[in-house]
Design a protein around this motif. Structure first.
Motif, PDB file in Angstrom:
ATOM      1  N   THR A 252       0.844  -1.188   0.000  1.00 31.88           N
ATOM      2  CA  THR A 252       0.000   0.000   0.000  1.00 31.88           C
ATOM      3  C   THR A 252       0.884   1.244   0.000  1.00 31.88           C
ATOM      4  O   THR A 252       2.097   1.171   0.222  1.00 31.88           O
ATOM      5  N   GLY A 253       0.269   2.391  -0.264  1.00 34.74           N
ATOM      6  CA  GLY A 253       1.031   3.631  -0.345  1.00 34.74           C
ATOM      7  C   GLY A 253       1.977   3.650  -1.527  1.00 34.74           C
ATOM      8  O   GLY A 253       2.982   4.364  -1.518  1.00 34.74           O
ATOM      9  N   CYS A 254       1.662   2.880  -2.571  1.00 34.14           N
ATOM     10  CA  CYS A 254       2.526   2.719  -3.739  1.00 34.14           C
ATOM     11  C   CYS A 254       1.719   3.006  -5.000  1.00 34.14           C
ATOM     12  O   CYS A 254       0.536   3.353  -4.934  1.00 34.14           O
ATOM     13  N   PHE A 255       2.348   2.869  -6.164  1.00 35.62           N
ATOM     14  CA  PHE A 255       1.628   3.136  -7.405  1.00 35.62           C
ATOM     15  C   PHE A 255       1.805   2.015  -8.415  1.00 35.62           C
ATOM     16  O   PHE A 255       2.781   1.267  -8.392  1.00 35.62           O
ATOM     17  N   VAL A 256       0.821   1.906  -9.296  1.00 38.48           N
ATOM     18  CA  VAL A 256       0.838   0.997 -10.443  1.00 38.48           C
ATOM     19  C   VAL A 256       0.849   1.853 -11.693  1.00 38.48           C
ATOM     20  O   VAL A 256       0.066   2.800 -11.814  1.00 38.48           O
ATOM     21  N   ALA A 257       1.752   1.555 -12.617  1.00 37.62           N
ATOM     22  CA  ALA A 257       1.842   2.342 -13.856  1.00 37.62           C
ATOM     23  C   ALA A 257       2.201   1.420 -15.011  1.00 37.62           C
ATOM     24  O   ALA A 257       3.062   0.547 -14.861  1.00 37.62           O
ATOM     25  N   TYR A 258       1.533   1.590 -16.135  1.00 35.25           N
ATOM     26  CA  TYR A 258       1.866   0.819 -17.331  1.00 35.25           C
ATOM     27  C   TYR A 258       1.162   1.426 -18.539  1.00 35.25           C
ATOM     28  O   TYR A 258       0.193   2.180 -18.402  1.00 35.25           O
ATOM     29  N   SER A 259       1.652   1.083 -19.716  1.00 40.98           N
ATOM     30  CA  SER A 259       0.989   1.355 -20.988  1.00 40.98           C
ATOM     31  C   SER A 259       1.003   0.061 -21.783  1.00 40.98           C
ATOM     32  O   SER A 259       1.984  -0.677 -21.770  1.00 40.98           O
ATOM     33  N   THR A 260      -0.092  -0.206 -22.501  1.00 42.24           N
ATOM     34  CA  THR A 260      -0.314  -1.528 -23.090  1.00 42.24           C
ATOM     35  C   THR A 260      -0.005  -1.559 -24.580  1.00 42.24           C
ATOM     36  O   THR A 260      -0.429  -0.664 -25.328  1.00 42.24           O
ATOM     37  N   TYR A 261       0.692  -2.609 -24.996  1.00 47.39           N
ATOM     38  CA  TYR A 261       0.994  -2.843 -26.411  1.00 47.39           C
ATOM     39  C   TYR A 261       0.715  -4.309 -26.732  1.00 47.39           C
ATOM     40  O   TYR A 261       0.930  -5.186 -25.889  1.00 47.39           O
ATOM     41  N   ASN A 262       0.280  -4.568 -27.954  1.00 47.51           N
ATOM     42  CA  ASN A 262       0.103  -5.955 -28.392  1.00 47.51           C
ATOM     43  C   ASN A 262       1.079  -6.328 -29.500  1.00 47.51           C
ATOM     44  O   ASN A 262       0.973  -7.401 -30.086  1.00 47.51           O
ATOM     45  N   ARG A 263       2.014  -5.442 -29.766  1.00 44.61           N
ATOM     46  CA  ARG A 263       3.090  -5.683 -30.745  1.00 44.61           C
ATOM     47  C   ARG A 263       4.374  -5.079 -30.184  1.00 44.61           C
ATOM     48  O   ARG A 263       4.323  -4.281 -29.249  1.00 44.61           O
TER      49      ARG A 263
ATOM     50  N   CYS B 225       6.960   0.048 -15.436  1.00 45.81           N
ATOM     51  CA  CYS B 225       5.900  -0.867 -15.838  1.00 45.81           C
ATOM     52  C   CYS B 225       5.613  -1.801 -14.671  1.00 45.81           C
ATOM     53  O   CYS B 225       6.513  -2.513 -14.214  1.00 45.81           O
ATOM     54  N   THR B 226       4.399  -1.777 -14.177  1.00 44.08           N
ATOM     55  CA  THR B 226       3.974  -2.695 -13.126  1.00 44.08           C
ATOM     56  C   THR B 226       2.788  -3.485 -13.658  1.00 44.08           C
ATOM     57  O   THR B 226       1.759  -2.904 -13.990  1.00 44.08           O
ATOM     58  N   ASN B 227       2.945  -4.769 -13.749  1.00 41.84           N
ATOM     59  CA  ASN B 227       1.892  -5.636 -14.274  1.00 41.84           C
ATOM     60  C   ASN B 227       0.826  -5.836 -13.192  1.00 41.84           C
ATOM     61  O   ASN B 227       1.111  -6.446 -12.157  1.00 41.84           O
TER      62      ASN B 227
ATOM     63  N   ASN C 261       9.738  -1.727 -21.171  1.00 44.33           N
ATOM     64  CA  ASN C 261       8.971  -1.175 -20.057  1.00 44.33           C
ATOM     65  C   ASN C 261       7.551  -0.797 -20.452  1.00 44.33           C
ATOM     66  O   ASN C 261       7.027   0.255 -20.070  1.00 44.33           O
ATOM     67  N   VAL C 262       6.923  -1.664 -21.237  1.00 42.45           N
ATOM     68  CA  VAL C 262       5.507  -1.552 -21.537  1.00 42.45           C
ATOM     69  C   VAL C 262       4.850  -2.882 -21.195  1.00 42.45           C
ATOM     70  O   VAL C 262       5.523  -3.914 -21.090  1.00 42.45           O
ATOM     71  N   LEU C 263       3.530  -2.848 -21.001  1.00 40.94           N
ATOM     72  CA  LEU C 263       2.789  -4.061 -20.689  1.00 40.94           C
ATOM     73  C   LEU C 263       2.397  -4.730 -22.000  1.00 40.94           C
ATOM     74  O   LEU C 263       1.541  -4.242 -22.730  1.00 40.94           O
ATOM     75  N   ARG C 264       3.065  -5.838 -22.306  1.00 36.37           N
ATOM     76  CA  ARG C 264       2.850  -6.544 -23.569  1.00 36.37           C
ATOM     77  C   ARG C 264       1.789  -7.630 -23.372  1.00 36.37           C
ATOM     78  O   ARG C 264       1.948  -8.515 -22.527  1.00 36.37           O
ATOM     79  N   VAL C 265       0.699  -7.538 -24.133  1.00 38.95           N
ATOM     80  CA  VAL C 265      -0.372  -8.527 -24.020  1.00 38.95           C
ATOM     81  C   VAL C 265      -0.327  -9.455 -25.222  1.00 38.95           C
ATOM     82  O   VAL C 265      -0.019  -9.052 -26.339  1.00 38.95           O
ATOM     83  N   GLU C 266      -0.635 -10.725 -24.963  1.00 41.73           N
ATOM     84  CA  GLU C 266      -0.602 -11.752 -26.006  1.00 41.73           C
ATOM     85  C   GLU C 266      -1.707 -12.765 -25.735  1.00 41.73           C
ATOM     86  O   GLU C 266      -2.200 -12.900 -24.618  1.00 41.73           O
ATOM     87  N   GLY C 267      -2.082 -13.502 -26.776  1.00 41.75           N
ATOM     88  CA  GLY C 267      -3.091 -14.535 -26.637  1.00 41.75           C
ATOM     89  C   GLY C 267      -4.488 -14.006 -26.899  1.00 41.75           C
ATOM     90  O   GLY C 267      -4.703 -12.806 -27.088  1.00 41.75           O
ATOM     91  N   GLY C 268      -5.465 -14.906 -26.902  1.00 42.30           N
ATOM     92  CA  GLY C 268      -6.837 -14.514 -27.186  1.00 42.30           C
ATOM     93  C   GLY C 268      -6.929 -13.795 -28.515  1.00 42.30           C
ATOM     94  O   GLY C 268      -6.302 -14.184 -29.499  1.00 42.30           O
ATOM     95  N   ILE C 269      -7.694 -12.722 -28.548  1.00 47.09           N
ATOM     96  CA  ILE C 269      -7.793 -11.907 -29.765  1.00 47.09           C
ATOM     97  C   ILE C 269      -6.951 -10.645 -29.659  1.00 47.09           C
ATOM     98  O   ILE C 269      -7.120  -9.707 -30.428  1.00 47.09           O
ATOM     99  N   SER C 270      -6.023 -10.627 -28.690  1.00 45.88           N
ATOM    100  CA  SER C 270      -5.268  -9.399 -28.445  1.00 45.88           C
ATOM    101  C   SER C 270      -4.495  -8.947 -29.675  1.00 45.88           C
ATOM    102  O   SER C 270      -4.351  -7.747 -29.921  1.00 45.88           O
ATOM    103  N   GLY C 271      -3.998  -9.892 -30.472  1.00 36.64           N
ATOM    104  CA  GLY C 271      -3.222  -9.520 -31.647  1.00 36.64           C
ATOM    105  C   GLY C 271      -4.017  -8.809 -32.715  1.00 36.64           C
ATOM    106  O   GLY C 271      -3.450  -8.110 -33.558  1.00 36.64           O
ATOM    107  N   SER C 272      -5.347  -8.960 -32.685  1.00 37.08           N
ATOM    108  CA  SER C 272      -6.178  -8.313 -33.697  1.00 37.08           C
ATOM    109  C   SER C 272      -6.777  -6.997 -33.222  1.00 37.08           C
ATOM    110  O   SER C 272      -7.492  -6.327 -33.979  1.00 37.08           O
ATOM    111  N   LEU C 273      -6.497  -6.602 -31.979  1.00 33.48           N
ATOM    112  CA  LEU C 273      -7.039  -5.337 -31.488  1.00 33.48           C
ATOM    113  C   LEU C 273      -6.358  -4.169 -32.191  1.00 33.48           C
ATOM    114  O   LEU C 273      -5.157  -4.209 -32.469  1.00 33.48           O
TER     115      LEU C 273
END
Length: 298
Positions: A195-206, A221-223, A250-262
């Motif tokens: 607690t008393g902390c922060f979460v930060a990220y930006s999302t990429y699928n490529r 980047c905090t997942n 240092n970005v949140l990389r998402v994979e799987g599902g339909i994430s590649g087509s977003l």
């Protein structure tokens, strides 16, 4: 609304496919959402923790800075991004004279800085009003996205040395480049019970382009699905079967599902910016629930 429909709705809202309605600017804070009021964020008032939500760039007004009207596109966005948090906290969301979509990419640097500075005066005033109502010892989570995160970064710098700092459960600073040097007393969350902390990220699928708007060598980047880890973890949200990891850029990389087509809108340099919160919605709500319980237990 189905989970996939909510995902598509968030894209539509952030692309500005709603009609804005301008009105006279009120003299004091206008609350888009507050506990006990019927509104886009749910109106819950029985939680022991509050959430202070600042929405991203969404205003369709033609001026450089929007007025403080709670226009339909703001309500639609809050319903997508903030309402899920109503399950774990009482949501407060002020309107503010944000830099509008029309002018975001066209202003020169000094004019842009001036517009953002004006926007922040409203957020600071709303925060002071919130403290006057709730007190500076009320547990609170700060939640922001994009321009909203810029506003909260300024607010956190202002309150780091005040009693309100001790009431901070956590800060979700999503969709902007946040660095370790932005704060003097706040660090990234490294475990769900922190607690008393922060979460930060930006999302990429490529892979992150060299000229990308977010991430890079100094970014944090905090997942939210696996704090303190760079290993892939299941990201809970409207799309099943996707994983997320903080990669070398240092970005949140998402994979799987339909994430590649977003869609990477408006172009690849933005990654999945429009969906930063929505893709991880359940993971974020779960995290706030865990952090709130840990904070209250202490």
């Amino acid at each position: 609304m189905t989970r996939l429909a909510a995902l598509l709705a968030s894209v539509a809202v952030l692309l500005g496919l709603c009609t804005a309605v301008a009105s006279a600017e009120p003299a004091t804070t206008t609350w888009l959402c507050r506990p006990g009021d019927t509104g886009p964020c749910g109106g819950g008032s029985d939680k022991p923790v509050d959430c202070f939500y600042v929405y991203p760039t969404a205003s369709l007004q033609q001026s450089v800075n929007a007025d403080r009207a709670p226009s339909p596109e703001l309500a639609a966005l809050a319903a997508v991004q903030a309402r899920p948090f109503d399950d774990v906290c009482n949501v407060w969301a002020p309107t503010y004279r944000q830099l509008t979509l029309r002018n975001l990419a066209t202003l020169d640097g000094p004019s842009r800085d001036a517009a953002l500075a004006l926007a922040y005066t409203d957020i600071r005033a709303a925060w002071d009003e919130y403290l006057a109502i709730r007190g500076d010892d009320r547990p609170v989570v700060l939640v922001g996205h994009s321009q909203g995160t810029r506003m909260l970064r300024n607010l956190l710098r202002d309150i780091e040395s005040t009693p309100a700092r001790d009431a901070l459960v956590s800060a979700l600073l999503i969709g902007a480049t946040i660095t370790d040097d932005d704060f003097s007393t706040l660090a990234p969350c490294s475990a769900p019970g922190d607690t008393g902390c922060f979460v930060a990220y930006s999302t990429y699928n490529r892979p992150r382009p060299a000229d990308a708007r977010y991430g890079g060598p100094t970014a944090v980047c905090t997942n939210p699905a696996a704090l303190g880890s760079t290993a892939p973890a299941a990201l809970r949200g409207p799309i099943p079967g996707i994983t997320a990891r903080c990669d070398a850029d240092n970005v949140l990389r998402v994979e799987g599902g339909i994430s590649g087509s977003l869609p990477t809108v408006p172009d690849a340099t933005w990654g999945l910016h429009l969906l930063d919160i929505t893709l991880a919605q359940d993971s974020l709500v779960d995290l706030v629930r865990t952090q709130s319980a840990a904070f209250l237990a202490r």
